[in-house]
Design a protein around this motif. Structure first.
Motif, PDB file in Angstrom:
ATOM      1  N   CYS A 124       7.806  -6.216   5.224  1.00  0.00           N
ATOM      2  CA  CYS A 124       6.790  -5.237   4.822  1.00  0.00           C
ATOM      3  C   CYS A 124       6.165  -4.646   6.071  1.00  0.00           C
ATOM      4  O   CYS A 124       6.140  -5.292   7.121  1.00  0.00           O
TER       5      CYS A 124
ATOM      6  N   LYS B  47       0.813  -6.783   5.468  1.00  0.00           N
ATOM      7  CA  LYS B  47       0.611  -7.660   4.310  1.00  0.00           C
ATOM      8  C   LYS B  47      -0.552  -7.116   3.468  1.00  0.00           C
ATOM      9  O   LYS B  47      -1.656  -6.919   3.995  1.00  0.00           O
ATOM     10  N   CYS B  48      -0.326  -6.895   2.185  1.00  0.00           N
ATOM     11  CA  CYS B  48      -1.424  -6.454   1.314  1.00  0.00           C
ATOM     12  C   CYS B  48      -2.370  -7.641   1.075  1.00  0.00           C
ATOM     13  O   CYS B  48      -1.947  -8.800   1.121  1.00  0.00           O
TER      14      CYS B  48
ATOM     15  N   TYR C 150      -3.755  -9.082  -1.363  1.00  0.00           N
ATOM     16  CA  TYR C 150      -3.667  -9.915  -2.569  1.00  0.00           C
ATOM     17  C   TYR C 150      -2.322 -10.612  -2.696  1.00  0.00           C
ATOM     18  O   TYR C 150      -2.119 -11.417  -3.595  1.00  0.00           O
ATOM     19  N   CYS C 151      -1.374 -10.304  -1.792  1.00  0.00           N
ATOM     20  CA  CYS C 151       0.040 -10.609  -2.058  1.00  0.00           C
ATOM     21  C   CYS C 151       0.508 -11.874  -1.345  1.00  0.00           C
ATOM     22  O   CYS C 151       0.250 -12.049  -0.153  1.00  0.00           O
TER      23      CYS C 151
ATOM     24  N   PHE D 205       3.931 -12.742  -1.795  1.00  0.00           N
ATOM     25  CA  PHE D 205       5.400 -12.658  -1.816  1.00  0.00           C
ATOM     26  C   PHE D 205       5.919 -12.993  -0.412  1.00  0.00           C
ATOM     27  O   PHE D 205       5.207 -12.793   0.578  1.00  0.00           O
TER      28      PHE D 205
ATOM     29  N   THR E 189       9.641  -5.200   0.932  1.00  0.00           N
ATOM     30  CA  THR E 189       9.769  -3.750   0.823  1.00  0.00           C
ATOM     31  C   THR E 189      11.201  -3.330   1.144  1.00  0.00           C
ATOM     32  O   THR E 189      11.514  -3.007   2.306  1.00  0.00           O
TER      33      THR E 189
ATOM     34  N   ASN F  52       8.039   1.196  -1.346  1.00  0.00           N
ATOM     35  CA  ASN F  52       6.632   1.357  -1.001  1.00  0.00           C
ATOM     36  C   ASN F  52       6.436   2.814  -0.562  1.00  0.00           C
ATOM     37  O   ASN F  52       7.186   3.305   0.291  1.00  0.00           O
TER      38      ASN F  52
ATOM     39  N   ARG G 120      -3.598  -1.492   0.870  1.00  0.00           N
ATOM     40  CA  ARG G 120      -2.415  -0.635   0.812  1.00  0.00           C
ATOM     41  C   ARG G 120      -2.512   0.407   1.929  1.00  0.00           C
ATOM     42  O   ARG G 120      -3.612   0.828   2.298  1.00  0.00           O
TER      43      ARG G 120
END
Ligand SMILES: C[S@@+](CC[C@H](N)C(=O)[O-])C[C@H]1O[C@@H](n2cnc3c(N)ncnc32)[C@H](O)[C@@H]1O
Ligand code: SF4
Length: 358
Positions: A12, A15-16, A18-19, A21, A59, A88, A125
């Motif tokens: 990615c 890093k967002c 909340y994520c 993954f 992503t 994304n 984001r």
């Protein structure tokens, strides 16, 4: 016969908040090395004629169209197969969409999350609402006729009116499919730390239920079928790949951290790059853990996953018929001949219903 493949792309831009993954920042060289490795992993399995291929992440749209094409050229893809790439908005332009299409991608799933700039910032984001929308239009212009959008709800301080705005914006675009997930507070994320510190509060249960009801109701009014707990589609546009999971069909999971289900074994790949590359170099499948699924367990999976497909439901056998009849009495399931589906109440309390089968 097995006919689906999931390929995990663990990269990615950022890093967002909340994520959780499995994804990391990466260089061009690291991505190239990873693509070589997943091609080696793919070649450790027999070649199955595939009806679905799903590039998930992370992503996947961080890969170049050439890399995607190179991966696909190592697969036996059936005529008319569904080939999905998660996108994304920050990683694409018109040219890239066109090249992804030329490479063999025919469905894109775009991570929109929200159309509210303030919420997008809070989520961490990198794109604005208009950039999210622009990604949708560019995909359309590039010729994608099967587009799914990902959104989230039950966000910190989100009101019903905020959600209504997001839904109105979503329906104005008319994607073929959308997924909308209630926020999960994942341990180790920035969001979780803020929850623990009292900066954020979890959404009240009643408000969350009202939000979910609003989503279901407004989706139906806009012509969408609520075909899975978090998934909605226009008629005939269900996600074919994900439907294989819910139908308890076998599929291959390729790449670091990927899960798969092959020859009665549910497996998960290793989570760390050095281990992953080490196994690939030794020409050994990079599997971390495996669980053989016996017939009884397979039956339970069949029911729990099958009930998720709201219009189709399940046809239970043996002792599970009694359990389903009990759940009908309690108002969680609806019976139609020998078929059972989640009721409206069952959809709202789906996890409690699934627990009854375990
Ligand atoms: C792998 S991401 C999709 C593609 C891309 N990585 C992106 O975010 O733009 C899959 C989806 O899972 C959802 N998601 C991720 N973390 C979540 C969480 N903690 N709670 C609820 N949904 C989440 C988001 O909607 C996200 O789009
Ligand atoms: S939500 Fe998507 S873009 Fe954000 S960190 Fe997770 S996988 Fe990456």
């Amino acid at each position: 016969m097995l006919s689906g493949m999931y390929i995990h792309i663990p990269f990615c831009l950022n890093k967002c908040n909340y994520c959780d993954f499995l994804s990391f920042k990466s260089t061009v060289e690291e991505r190239e090395k990873y693509v070589d490795a997943i091609i080696s992993e793919i070649n450790m399995y027999p070649k199955f004629p595939l009806e679905t291929v799903y590039f998930g992440g992370g992503t996947p749209s961080l890969l170049t169209p050439e890399q995607v094409k190179r991966i696909l050229s190592n697969l036996d893809i059936k005529e008319g197969a569904e080939v999905t790439l998660e996108v994304n908005p920050k990683t694409v332009d018109f040219e890239k969409f066109k090249l992804f299409k030329d490479a063999g991608i025919n469905r894109v799933s775009i991570g929109i999350q929200s159309f509210n700039d303030e919420k997008l910032k809070m989520l961490g984001r990198l794109h604005s609402s208009s950039q999210g929308e622009e990604a949708f239009f560019l995909a359309r212009k590039a010729g994608f006729e099967n587009i799914s959008l990902d959104l989230m709800f039950s966000l910190p301080n989100q009101s019903i009116d905020d959600l209504k705005d997001d839904l109105n914006h979503l329906f104005s675009l008319k994607p073929e499919h959308f997924s909308i997930y209630s926020l999960i507070w994942e341990e180790g994320t920035d969001f979780f730390a803020k929850l623990e510190a009292g900066v954020y509060k979890e959404t009240e249960n009643d408000l969350e239920a009202s939000m979910y009801e609003l989503i279901i109701d407004s989706a139906q009014k806009n012509g969408y079928i609520h075909y899975e707990i978090s998934n909605f589609s226009l008629p005939g546009k269900r996600a074919i790949h994900n439907t294989k999971y819910w139908k308890n069909e076998e599929y291959l999971g390729i790449g670091i951290g990927a899960s798969g289900y092959f020859e009665n074994v549910r497996y998960k790949n290793v989570l760390k790059f050095p281990e992953y590359y080490g196994k690939i170099l030794d020409n050994v499948k990079p599997i971390l853990e495996e669980e053989f699924v016996n017939d009884d367990e397979k039956e339970i999976y069949e029911y729990i996953l099958g009930l998720r497909i709201i219009p189709d439901g399940i046809t239970p056998r043996g002792k599970y018929i009694n359990l389903c009849d009990e759940l009908v009495k309690d108002g969680f399931l609806v019976k139609n001949n020998s078929n059972y589906t989640l009721s409206q109440k069952g959809v709202l309390m789906a996890n409690d219903v699934f627990d009854k089968f375990i």
